[in-house]
Design a protein around this motif. Structure first.
Motif, short mmCIF file in Angstrom:
data_model
loop_
_atom_site.label_atom_id
_atom_site.label_comp_id
_atom_site.label_asym_id
_atom_site.label_seq_id
_atom_site.Cartn_x
_atom_site.Cartn_y
_atom_site.Cartn_z
N ALA A 156 9.08 13.69 -9.77
CA ALA A 156 9.95 12.70 -9.13
C ALA A 156 9.41 12.32 -7.75
O ALA A 156 9.46 11.15 -7.36
N GLY A 157 8.89 13.31 -7.01
CA GLY A 157 8.31 13.03 -5.71
C GLY A 157 7.10 12.13 -5.81
O GLY A 157 6.92 11.21 -5.01
N GLY A 158 6.26 12.39 -6.83
CA GLY A 158 5.09 11.54 -7.04
C GLY A 158 5.47 10.12 -7.39
O GLY A 158 4.86 9.16 -6.92
N ARG A 159 6.52 9.98 -8.21
CA ARG A 159 6.98 8.65 -8.57
C ARG A 159 7.49 7.91 -7.35
O ARG A 159 7.23 6.71 -7.18
N ALA A 160 8.20 8.60 -6.48
CA ALA A 160 8.71 7.97 -5.26
C ALA A 160 7.57 7.51 -4.36
O ALA A 160 7.61 6.42 -3.77
N ILE A 161 6.53 8.33 -4.25
CA ILE A 161 5.36 7.96 -3.44
C ILE A 161 4.74 6.67 -3.96
O ILE A 161 4.43 5.75 -3.19
N VAL A 162 4.57 6.59 -5.28
CA VAL A 162 3.96 5.40 -5.88
C VAL A 162 4.81 4.16 -5.62
O VAL A 162 4.31 3.10 -5.22
N VAL A 163 6.12 4.28 -5.85
CA VAL A 163 7.02 3.12 -5.68
C VAL A 163 7.02 2.66 -4.22
O VAL A 163 6.94 1.45 -3.93
N VAL A 164 7.10 3.60 -3.29
CA VAL A 164 7.16 3.24 -1.87
C VAL A 164 5.86 2.59 -1.42
O VAL A 164 5.86 1.55 -0.76
N LEU A 165 4.73 3.18 -1.80
CA LEU A 165 3.45 2.62 -1.37
C LEU A 165 3.20 1.26 -2.02
O LEU A 165 2.67 0.34 -1.36
N ALA A 166 3.57 1.10 -3.29
CA ALA A 166 3.41 -0.20 -3.95
C ALA A 166 4.29 -1.26 -3.28
O ALA A 166 3.89 -2.42 -3.11
N SER A 167 5.49 -0.86 -2.87
CA SER A 167 6.38 -1.79 -2.15
C SER A 167 5.76 -2.22 -0.83
O SER A 167 5.84 -3.39 -0.45
N CYS A 168 5.13 -1.29 -0.14
CA CYS A 168 4.44 -1.63 1.11
C CYS A 168 3.30 -2.61 0.86
O CYS A 168 3.07 -3.54 1.65
N GLY A 169 2.58 -2.40 -0.25
CA GLY A 169 1.50 -3.33 -0.60
C GLY A 169 2.01 -4.73 -0.87
O GLY A 169 1.40 -5.73 -0.47
N LEU A 170 3.15 -4.83 -1.57
CA LEU A 170 3.75 -6.14 -1.83
C LEU A 170 4.11 -6.86 -0.54
O LEU A 170 3.85 -8.06 -0.38
N VAL A 171 4.71 -6.13 0.39
CA VAL A 171 5.11 -6.73 1.66
C VAL A 171 3.88 -7.19 2.46
O VAL A 171 3.87 -8.29 3.03
N ALA A 172 2.84 -6.36 2.49
CA ALA A 172 1.62 -6.74 3.21
C ALA A 172 0.99 -8.00 2.62
O ALA A 172 0.59 -8.92 3.35
N ALA A 173 0.92 -8.06 1.28
CA ALA A 173 0.33 -9.25 0.63
C ALA A 173 1.19 -10.48 0.84
O ALA A 173 0.68 -11.60 0.94
N PHE A 174 2.50 -10.29 0.92
CA PHE A 174 3.43 -11.40 1.13
C PHE A 174 3.13 -12.12 2.44
O PHE A 174 3.34 -13.34 2.57
N MET A 175 2.63 -11.38 3.44
CA MET A 175 2.33 -12.00 4.74
C MET A 175 1.28 -13.10 4.63
O MET A 175 1.25 -14.02 5.44
N GLN A 176 0.41 -13.00 3.60
CA GLN A 176 -0.66 -13.99 3.45
C GLN A 176 -0.12 -15.37 3.06
O GLN A 176 -0.70 -16.39 3.41
N THR A 177 0.98 -15.43 2.32
CA THR A 177 1.52 -16.71 1.85
C THR A 177 2.86 -17.06 2.50
O THR A 177 3.47 -18.05 2.15
N LEU A 178 3.28 -16.26 3.47
CA LEU A 178 4.60 -16.42 4.07
C LEU A 178 4.83 -17.82 4.62
O LEU A 178 5.92 -18.40 4.45
#
Length: 465
Positions: free
Chosen positions: A4-26
């Motif tokens: 469960a901890g590993g799954r949370a790490i993946v979800v959180v880091l992937a969410s951070c990646g989405l937000v960072a990429a979003f800045m390119q087209t904001l």
């Protein structure tokens, strides 16, 4: 609990990646309105977009090395703090200079993606690394694809500053999730940070990318374009010599010239080119007046919604890419991705008679990009020491950024020179779009050729093993 901890790490880091990429087209939906909103000229207003691309490109290898030395979680949090600061600054101003500064700070968030990939390698069980990396890699395309229509809707129905308040809230939310769910990686490199090397790299990249991004505007033979290009050659020559003679360099060039790393990075440039070519050409075709006989007259929001499925496909295919990598090796996965990208552009060249056909073409290209992007970090990390994974991934992300910046220049030049007049508007011609699609397909095939040079035995090594 560990799972469960590993799954949370993946979800959180992937969410951070989405937000960072979003800045390119904001701010893409606001580009036509920025001269009025910021009381400036169209040329100066273009820096609001350009500075984000430049900042994102130069920060990725630097933040990666800082993560290897001082802690990936710590540097990741610092990157998000800079994003929040840039967002708040942009939300509070209508000044061009302050907006450019704020957008530059937002661009620094791109270092989140290679840092997240490296944390996954350090923290997750070996059997879960490939799937997690595939998901994280896909966020680069997904965030841009989904962010464009979302930003267009907000810009159309609310004050434009709301976009920046929203991005500040997203950045803050990601930082809180990291503090709660993501531990600090125990893997560190023991060496001093190469400040002179970082300065040289930032200077060289700025001199390289500025003429690529702004060459069409300045003129490809102008003194500014040629001067910056010449400066890039001189700076990188001196920087490379310095890196080779330094005991603890910012970028270990001896590792970077190993065949798996070198040719994966070169293929990454062409894959980045092929991805961004779609983001630049498809919206223009969808928005071209229907009176041309080939355009569809869609609004920015409608065009963005039509292209959103390609981002979703990238995300959905990340498990498929992981399975391909685990079974056949990352080299075969990257080969598959580049072939699919080329087939998507071939589909677009032959079938572009209605919106549905373009959506299908974009989905095929998105599928190829998702598969290819997921394979690149696996190839890189199988060939570098574990203490250099963040900096190596940062360099690979930089190569993709060079590809996207080059695509921006090449596509803009092609579509600006192959035009037709529709009423009072001058728009890219049907031939221009087909030439652009052909160039992108050739880039994908070039990536295929470079991937074939990667040693097969090295490429079959599993990440994390």
């Amino acid at each position: 609990m560990a799972q469960a901890g590993g799954r949370a790490i993946v979800v959180v880091l992937a969410s951070c990646g989405l937000v960072a990429a979003f800045m390119q087209t904001l701010v893409v939906p606001l580009i036509p309105a920025f001269p009025r909103l910021l009381d400036t000229t169209p040329t100066d207003a273009s820096w609001v977009v350009t500075v984000t691309l430049l900042a994102g490109a130069v920060i990725t290898p630097v933040s990666g090395r800082l993560g290897d030395l001082y802690g990936k979680r710590r540097v990741l949090l610092a990157s998000l703090a800079v994003l929040v600061a840039g967002s708040v600054l942009s939300a509070l101003t209508s000044s061009l200079m302050l907006m450019v500064l704020g957008r530059g700070l937002q661009g620094c968030a791109m270092g989140v993606i290679p840092l997240g990939i490296s944390i996954m390698r350090d923290e997750l069980p070996a059997e879960r690394v490939s799937g997690a990396i595939s998901l994280m890699s896909a966020t680069l395309g997904v965030g841009s694809a989904i962010g464009l229509p979302l930003a267009a809707v907000v810009a159309e129905h609310a004050d434009w500053h709301v976009l920046f308040w929203g991005s500040a809230g997203l950045g803050l939310g990601c930082a809180l999730l990291i503090l709660r769910y993501v531990p600090e990686s125990p893997v560190r490199a023991s060496a001093p940070f190469d400040y002179l090397g970082a300065f040289g790299l930032v200077t060289g990249l700025t001199c390289l990318l500025l003429p690529i991004v702004k060459g069409g505007e300045w003129g490809w033979g102008s003194p500014a374009t040629l001067g910056f290009a010449a400066a890039a050659v001189v700076v990188f020559a001196g920087w490379g010599r310095y890196q080779l003679h330094r005991r603890d360099p910012l970028v270990d060039l001896r590792v970077s010239v190993r065949r798996p790393v070198l040719f994966t990075n070169l293929a990454s440039i062409l894959a980045g080119f092929a991805m961004y070519a779609m983001a630049l050409s498809f919206p223009q075709l969808l928005q071209a007046p229907s009176s041309t006989g080939y355009g569809f007259g869609l609004t920015m929001v409608q065009a963005g919604l039509c292209l959103a499925p390609n981002g979703l496909v990238m995300m959905l295919l990340s498990p498929v890419s992981a399975r391909l990598t685990n079974r056949y090796g990352a080299r075969t996965t990257l080969i598959t991705g580049t072939v699919v990208i080329a087939l998507g552009y071939l589909f677009a060249i032959l079938l572009m008679d209605n919106v549905f056909e373009l959506v299908v073409a974009s989905v095929i290209i998105g599928a190829g990009v998702g598969i290819a992007y997921a394979a690149m970090p696996a190839l890189i990390m199988s060939a570098v020491p574990v203490t250099e994974t963040a900096s190596a991934n940062g360099l690979n992300a930089l190569m993709r950024a060079v590809g996207t910046s080059t695509a921006s220049a090449v596509m803009a030049t092609l579509l600006a020179h192959l035009t037709v007049t529709a009423g009072a508007l001058t728009v890219p011609s049907l031939t221009g779009f087909r030439v652009a699609f052909t160039v992108a397909a050739v880039a994908a095939l070039g990536g295929l050729a470079l991937t074939l040079v990667v040693p097969r035995a090295q490429a079959r090594e599993l990440v994390g093993v």
